[in-house]
Structure formats: structure tokens, C-alpha cells
Enzyme design. Structure first.
Site, PDB file in Angstrom:
ATOM      1  N   LYS A   1      -6.011  -8.873 -12.743  1.00  0.00           N
ATOM      2  CA  LYS A   1      -4.546  -8.997 -12.700  1.00  0.00           C
ATOM      3  C   LYS A   1      -4.100 -10.243 -13.464  1.00  0.00           C
ATOM      4  O   LYS A   1      -3.129 -10.217 -14.219  1.00  0.00           O
ATOM      5  CB  LYS A   1      -4.068  -9.116 -11.244  1.00  0.00           C
ATOM      6  CG  LYS A   1      -4.157  -7.854 -10.427  1.00  0.00           C
ATOM      7  CD  LYS A   1      -3.645  -8.153  -8.994  1.00  0.00           C
ATOM      8  CE  LYS A   1      -3.792  -6.966  -8.069  1.00  0.00           C
ATOM      9  NZ  LYS A   1      -3.398  -7.293  -6.681  1.00  0.00           N
TER      10      LYS A   1
ATOM     11  N   GLY B   1      -5.057  -4.249   3.185  1.00  0.00           N
ATOM     12  CA  GLY B   1      -4.288  -3.239   2.451  1.00  0.00           C
ATOM     13  C   GLY B   1      -4.881  -1.850   2.596  1.00  0.00           C
ATOM     14  O   GLY B   1      -4.175  -0.870   2.822  1.00  0.00           O
ATOM     15  N   ARG B   2      -6.227  -1.749   2.540  1.00  0.00           N
ATOM     16  CA  ARG B   2      -6.871  -0.438   2.584  1.00  0.00           C
ATOM     17  C   ARG B   2      -6.918   0.158   3.987  1.00  0.00           C
ATOM     18  O   ARG B   2      -7.495   1.220   4.190  1.00  0.00           O
ATOM     19  CB  ARG B   2      -8.266  -0.506   1.981  1.00  0.00           C
ATOM     20  CG  ARG B   2      -9.135  -1.641   2.457  1.00  0.00           C
ATOM     21  CD  ARG B   2     -10.369  -1.764   1.593  1.00  0.00           C
ATOM     22  NE  ARG B   2     -11.137  -2.990   1.843  1.00  0.00           N
ATOM     23  CZ  ARG B   2     -10.837  -4.178   1.334  1.00  0.00           C
ATOM     24  NH1 ARG B   2      -9.784  -4.309   0.530  1.00  0.00           N
ATOM     25  NH2 ARG B   2     -11.574  -5.251   1.589  1.00  0.00           N
TER      26      ARG B   2
ATOM     27  N   HIS C   1     -19.155  23.532  -9.311  1.00  0.00           N
ATOM     28  CA  HIS C   1     -18.978  23.977 -10.709  1.00  0.00           C
ATOM     29  C   HIS C   1     -18.655  22.797 -11.606  1.00  0.00           C
ATOM     30  O   HIS C   1     -18.154  22.965 -12.712  1.00  0.00           O
ATOM     31  CB  HIS C   1     -17.842  25.010 -10.763  1.00  0.00           C
ATOM     32  CG  HIS C   1     -18.064  26.175  -9.872  1.00  0.00           C
ATOM     33  ND1 HIS C   1     -18.722  27.313 -10.262  1.00  0.00           N
ATOM     34  CD2 HIS C   1     -17.759  26.347  -8.556  1.00  0.00           C
ATOM     35  CE1 HIS C   1     -18.795  28.158  -9.244  1.00  0.00           C
ATOM     36  NE2 HIS C   1     -18.212  27.590  -8.186  1.00  0.00           N
TER      37      HIS C   1
ATOM     38  N   GLU D   1       2.738  -3.383 -10.552  1.00  0.00           N
ATOM     39  CA  GLU D   1       3.048  -1.967 -10.810  1.00  0.00           C
ATOM     40  C   GLU D   1       4.148  -1.491  -9.864  1.00  0.00           C
ATOM     41  O   GLU D   1       5.109  -0.817 -10.257  1.00  0.00           O
ATOM     42  CB  GLU D   1       1.819  -1.091 -10.601  1.00  0.00           C
ATOM     43  CG  GLU D   1       0.634  -1.390 -11.508  1.00  0.00           C
ATOM     44  CD  GLU D   1      -0.396  -2.255 -10.812  1.00  0.00           C
ATOM     45  OE1 GLU D   1      -0.019  -3.247 -10.140  1.00  0.00           O
ATOM     46  OE2 GLU D   1      -1.592  -1.945 -10.933  1.00  0.00           O
TER      47      GLU D   1
ATOM     48  N   GLU E   1     -13.900  -1.205  -2.255  1.00  0.00           N
ATOM     49  CA  GLU E   1     -13.182  -2.479  -2.194  1.00  0.00           C
ATOM     50  C   GLU E   1     -13.755  -3.338  -1.056  1.00  0.00           C
ATOM     51  O   GLU E   1     -13.660  -4.565  -1.084  1.00  0.00           O
ATOM     52  CB  GLU E   1     -11.677  -2.263  -2.003  1.00  0.00           C
ATOM     53  CG  GLU E   1     -10.842  -3.190  -2.855  1.00  0.00           C
ATOM     54  CD  GLU E   1      -9.369  -2.854  -2.896  1.00  0.00           C
ATOM     55  OE1 GLU E   1      -8.722  -2.771  -1.838  1.00  0.00           O
ATOM     56  OE2 GLU E   1      -8.846  -2.697  -4.003  1.00  0.00           O
TER      57      GLU E   1
ATOM     58  N   LYS F   1       2.208  -4.443   0.750  1.00  0.00           N
ATOM     59  CA  LYS F   1       1.934  -5.484   1.754  1.00  0.00           C
ATOM     60  C   LYS F   1       2.338  -6.852   1.212  1.00  0.00           C
ATOM     61  O   LYS F   1       3.017  -7.606   1.878  1.00  0.00           O
ATOM     62  CB  LYS F   1       0.444  -5.468   2.102  1.00  0.00           C
ATOM     63  CG  LYS F   1       0.010  -6.550   3.062  1.00  0.00           C
ATOM     64  CD  LYS F   1      -1.487  -6.508   3.311  1.00  0.00           C
ATOM     65  CE  LYS F   1      -1.940  -7.799   4.005  1.00  0.00           C
ATOM     66  NZ  LYS F   1      -3.406  -7.888   4.134  1.00  0.00           N
TER      67      LYS F   1
HETATM   68  O1  F6P Z   1      -6.391  -3.250  -5.125  1.00  0.00           O
HETATM   69  C1  F6P Z   1      -6.032  -4.490  -4.674  1.00  0.00           C
HETATM   70  C2  F6P Z   1      -4.980  -4.354  -3.608  1.00  0.00           C
HETATM   71  O2  F6P Z   1      -4.674  -5.611  -3.088  1.00  0.00           O
HETATM   72  C3  F6P Z   1      -5.398  -3.403  -2.488  1.00  0.00           C
HETATM   73  O3  F6P Z   1      -6.246  -4.002  -1.557  1.00  0.00           O
HETATM   74  C4  F6P Z   1      -4.061  -3.012  -1.943  1.00  0.00           C
HETATM   75  O4  F6P Z   1      -4.126  -1.868  -1.132  1.00  0.00           O
HETATM   76  C5  F6P Z   1      -3.289  -2.771  -3.249  1.00  0.00           C
HETATM   77  O5  F6P Z   1      -3.795  -3.781  -4.139  1.00  0.00           O
HETATM   78  C6  F6P Z   1      -1.787  -2.852  -3.125  1.00  0.00           C
HETATM   79  O6  F6P Z   1      -1.419  -4.100  -2.609  1.00  0.00           O
HETATM   80  P1  F6P Z   1       0.066  -4.256  -1.986  1.00  0.00           P
HETATM   81  O7  F6P Z   1       0.132  -3.323  -0.809  1.00  0.00           O
HETATM   82  O8  F6P Z   1       0.164  -5.696  -1.608  1.00  0.00           O
HETATM   83  O9  F6P Z   1       1.051  -3.865  -3.044  1.00  0.00           O
END
Ligand code: F6P
Length: 519
Positions: free
Chosen positions: A483, A238-239, A355, A185, A324, A179
């Protein structure tokens, strides 16, 4: 400004009632909503407690807040944004770009399908740009799909190495889902993937790259072709990305009908949430039980137990959605929350969970409420397997509800042939306290529709709990700090980097060790 719960008479009334309202195993409370049966019989409940909860919701202006959510108003106050994920699945979305983007995704997938293109899809994303796609692809593609999907989320080099291993670049599409288009990463992994494409015989490596982002300018500057950039928007958390073009990988793997079905099921649950009486409103009743269990009865966590091999990724999906959103200890106006808010969420599919940690759920000092999720009908050929799955799910839940007394345990030992002394010494070890709360969520079958409805059920439960607690479920400032620290430590670890003396002793120690590669 918002009144802390501890200053509300309605809160104290609910607290007092909850402490004297046991789980009544003679009561049956099942709510049918959007193809889902929610059995909340095994929660602390009485008509009085329900009334008290309703008064508390009124004191929290719940009806108005729910309307604001659906209208796309600014409900995420610290980021000054809407949280309009409900619009993404609406049959008649109020925002013109939603339908347009949905159609672009479908056209892209239909063209790829007609040309039998992209045997492989490497989906690069993390958190909300990853879990929902993993969940849907596994749920509906668990027995194999024509296209192979590899998921790369972790910065650990083994993730991208494994994600690309053995694939033919000429048959591979790289999906970069982010987003913000700034998540380190994701961008680092995307660079490796593009380099991998460039190292092949491809004339135009970026023909094999699509991006899904709210930051379309950044994506095109990064090199993605404009016609390969699919939009999401700032007013989608994002979630909640599963409802957006982030799910293009799901459509490539298991078909655009799956997205359409999930949208329909979620929209049906939206309608239920908007219109059902509070006492028969599935998300609301789940939320009330969740707040009572967490903030009044003191359960620190919530266990998610999907009795379905296909729903393993439902656990991390709900973890992110709940933790979150609800992992906050300040109110929307910044004052301390003063009561315990969002629980830790954990779990694993049953029967594996039996288990692994059900011993703890049955006989630990604390225990945790459990959400059992199961499909009534088998969608495979082995009826006895499904019977056993259903039996295990009901049995584990019954044991949590009813427990086992000392006398029952003693008799069990005697019936097994033990002498009285041995039986007496073992009986206490076999006692189950019982009275441990749980929900049972029954889907007729797992379909895109019922999965969509299930996810919306949890979204609206989380929203309702946040409304009661008075916290903002749509921001996530807590993930920013780590971060920022990582950025600084990354610089310090570089060969010409400097370890500043601002670190704690342990961090400084390991920074120096890690910097000295010869160690
Ligand atoms: O974990 C933090 C966060 O901002 C989440 O809310 C989001 O889904 C994820 O990192 C990835 O963010 P992006 O879609 O901007 O890469």
C-alpha cells in the site's frame, strides 16, 4: 520469547512419527461438532501420532492460549489488541456495546423492511469488509432476493461503474464498510457513489449512506450521519468482520435471522472448541493434520472444494482467513519460524473443479490436501442432481485416497479392447499414486447455523495451527508495504509527479510509459 519448533523434542517426535504413518484407508475417524461431521479418516494418523501432537500442543501452552482468546486478552501482540470475534457471536457477550450495536443493526433493517425501502444496496468494502457478506448473501440469496445487492471492492473503475449501472439512486442505499475508514479503494469508490447520489434529485444524499467502521469520527467527518454509522471495534480483526455490523448488508438482503443463525452456529462451534477433548476436537484435529501436511510432509498448498454451487465465495473467504493469518515466516517474538508455515489456499466449487484442476490433484508430482465440503440433503427439487453431486464428491475423494495401480490401469486398458502393446504403453499414464490426504466436511443442510459453525471451525483451526507454529495469526503487516509503495507510485504517475530513481529498471520503465498518456 518462544522456542522455535526445531528446538522442541515434541516437534521432532511428531516429525519422525508422521513420516512413517501412512493414510490408513481402513480407519474411520469422524468428529461430530455443532451440526457438522468432520471426517478426517484420510489423514496421516495413528494413536501414537495423536499423542505426539497432544504433547506438542501442551509444549505450546495451547490450553492457556485458547482461554486467552475467549477472554478477550491481548493475543495480537504486535498490535497490542485482543481478537475477540468469539464475543460477537456469544449469546451473552461480555462487552456491553456488542448487544447494543447488534440491536441497532436489527432495528435499522426492520425499519427498512417495514417501509419496503432500499430496493438496491451497493456494498462498498474490500477483504474482510467484503468477502463474508458476499459469501452469506450468495449462500442464502442465490435464487434471488427482494433487494438487489451490488458489491464494489476493486479500485478498477469498472467495479464502481458496474456497481451503480442501471440503479435508481432514489431506491438505493450505499453501505461503506471499512474498519479503518482509510482503505484507499473503499474511500475512492465511496466518493464515486456519493457523487452519483448527489447528481440525482435527492435532497439529502447522505440519507442514503451508512458506514460500518471502527473509526466513527472519520466517518462522520467524511459526511456520514452519526445515526447511520455502525460500530465495529479494533479488537475485531478485519477478516473476522462477518460477525459484526459489516453484515448489515447480509441482513438487508436475506434477513436478520440469517445473522442470528450464523451467530448461533458459530457459538456452538466455539463451545465445542473450548470443551471437547483434544482427540475429539474438530478444529484441533484439522489443525494437526494441516501442520503435518504442510510442515512435515511438505504440501505447499491446501485446496478447498465446496461441492455446493451456493458456496463459491467460501473459497476466497477461507483464502483470506488462512493466508492473511498464517502467511507469516517469523515467530511472535520476531525470530525466524524455521519451518514452513501457512500453505497457499485455493479452490473452486465441485463439480466445476473436476473440469478445471482435478487432473493436477490426482496426477501431478505434488498434489495438495483437499477439504471436501458437501451437504447431505438436497435443498432443491431435483434428487438426481444431488445424488450425482454426492457421488462425484465421494468418488474424487476415494480416487485421491486409494489411487490406481499399474496393474489396475493395465487391466482397464485390456478390458476396453486394447491390444497388450497399446495397453502397456498407456497404462502408466492412467496410474494414480493415491495416498493423497483430504478432509470431508458434511453439513446436513446449508443453513445460517451450519455456515456459522463451518466458518468458526476454520477460524479455530487457523488459531490452533498458529499456536503450534508460534506465529501471530491476527496481524497483517505484509499488506502494508504494498500500500505504501502504491501511494508513492500514484504520486509519481500524476501529471506533475516525478519518477524518482529509486525504482528497479522495470518499474521505472513502465512508470515512464504510463506517465506518457500519449503512448
Ligand atoms: O487486506 C488488508 C486489510 O486490512 C484486511 O485485513 C481488511 O479486511 C481489508 O484490508 C479492509 O480493511 P478495512 O476494513 O479497514 O477497509
Amino acid at each position: 520469547m518462544i522456542t522455535p519448533l526445531n528446538k522442541l523434542a515434541e516437534w521432532h517426535n511428531l516429525q519422525n512419527l508422521a513420516h512413517k504413518t501412512p493414510i490408513n484407508n481402513k480407519s474411520l475417524r469422524v468428529i461430530e461438532a455443532a451440526g457438522i461431521s468432520l471426517d478426517i479418516s484420510a489423514q496421516h494418523y495413528s494413536a501414537e501420532l495423536s499423542k505426539a501432537a497432544e504433547l506438542l500442543l501442551q509444549a505450546r501452552d495451547f490450553n492457556k492460549k485458547r482461554l486467552q482468546l475467549f477472554n478477550g486478552d491481548i493475543v495480537n501482540t504486535t498490535e497490542c489488541r485482543a481478537a475477540w470475534h468469539t464475543a460477537l457471536r456469544s449469546p451473552d457477550p461480555k462487552h456491553p456495546e456488542i448487544l447494543e450495536e447488534r440491536q441497532r443493526v436489527n432495528a435499522f433493517v426492520r425499519e427498512a423492511d417495514s417501509e419496503r425501502r432500499w430496493r438496491n444496496v451497493v456494498h462498498i468494502g474490500i477483504g474482510g469488509s467484503d468477502w463474508g457478506v458476499r459469501l452469506a448473501v450468495q449462500a442464502f440469496g442465490y435464487s434471488g432476493t427482494w433487494r438487489q445487492v451490488r458489491f464494489v471492492s476493486n479500485i478498477d473503475g469498472h467495479a464502481i461503474e458496474g456497481g451503480l449501472a442501471g440503479l435508481d439512486p432514489l431506491e438505493t442505499l450505499v453501505v461503506i464498510a471499512s474498519k479503518s475508514f482509510t482503505t484507499s479503494e473503499t474511500l475512492e469508490n465511496a466518493l464515486r457513489a456519493v457523487q452519483w447520489l448527489k447528481n440525482s434529485s435527492l435532497k439529502n444524499p447522505f440519507d442514503h449512506v451508512v458506514a460500518v467502521t471502527a473509526n466513527t469520527r472519520k466517518a462522520t467527518e467524511w459526511g456520514v450521519k452519526p445515526e447511520h454509522v455502525f460500530k465495529i471495534w479494533d479488537w475485531i480483526g478485519g477478516r473476522f468482520s462477518i460477525w459484526s455490523a459489516v453484515s448489515i448488508t447480509t441482513a438487508l438482503a436475506v434477513g436478520t435471522d440469517v445473522l442470528a443463525g450464523m451467530h448461533s452456529g458459530a457459538a456452538a462451534m466455539d463451545e465445542h472448541f473450548r470443551s471437547a477433548e483434544l482427540t475429539h476436537n474438530a478444529p484441533v484435529q484439522m489443525a494437526i493434520a494441516g501442520v503435518v501436511n504442510r510442515s512435515i510432509l511438505g504440501y505447499g498448498s491446501l485446496n478447498i472444494a465446496p461441492y455446493d454451487f451456493r458456496l463459491a465465495n467460501l473459497v476466497p473467504y477461507i483464502q483470506q482467513l488462512e493466508m492473511e493469518s498464517l502467511g507469516k515466516s517469523v515467530l511472535v517474538d520476531g525470530k525466524p519460524a524455521e519451518v514452513s508455515t501457512g500453505p497457499a489456499v485455493w479452490g473452486m466449487p465441485g463439480t466445476d473443479a473436476q473440469h478445471t484442476f482435478f487432473q493436477w490433484l490426482h496426477q501431478s508430482s505434488d498434489g495438495a490436501p483437499v477439504d471436501f465440503i458437501v451437504c447431505q440433503h438436497a435443498q432443491h427439487a431435483w434428487a438426481n442432481h444431488h445424488t450425482s453431486l454426492l457421488a462425484n464428491c465421494l468418488a474424487q475423494r476415494e480416487a485421491l485416497i486409494n489411487g490406481k495401480s499399474y496393474d489396475q490401469a493395465l487391466q482397464e486398458c485390456l478390458d476396453s479392447g486394447m491390444n497388450i502393446n497399446d495397453a502397456k504403453s498407456l497404462a502408466n499414464h492412467r496410474v494414480h499414486t493415491g495416498g493423497r490426504p483430504s478432509n470431508l466436511i458434511v453439513l446436513s443442510r446449508l443453513s445460517p447455523y451450519t455456515l456459522g459453525a463451518l466458518l468458526a471451525l476454520y477460524e479455530h483451526k487457523v488459531f490452533t495451527q498458529a499456536t503450534i507454529w508460534g506465529i501471530n495469526p491476527f496481524d497483517q503487516w505484509g499488506v502494508e508495504y504494498g500500500k505504501r509503495l502504491a501511494d508513492g507510485i500514484t504520486q509519481a504517475l500524476k501529471p506533475d509527479g516525478k519518477v524518482e530513481n529509486k525504482h528497479d529498471a522495470s518499474t521505472a520503465y513502465w512508470l515512464n510509459i504510463f506517465k506518457n498518456k500519449s503512448n
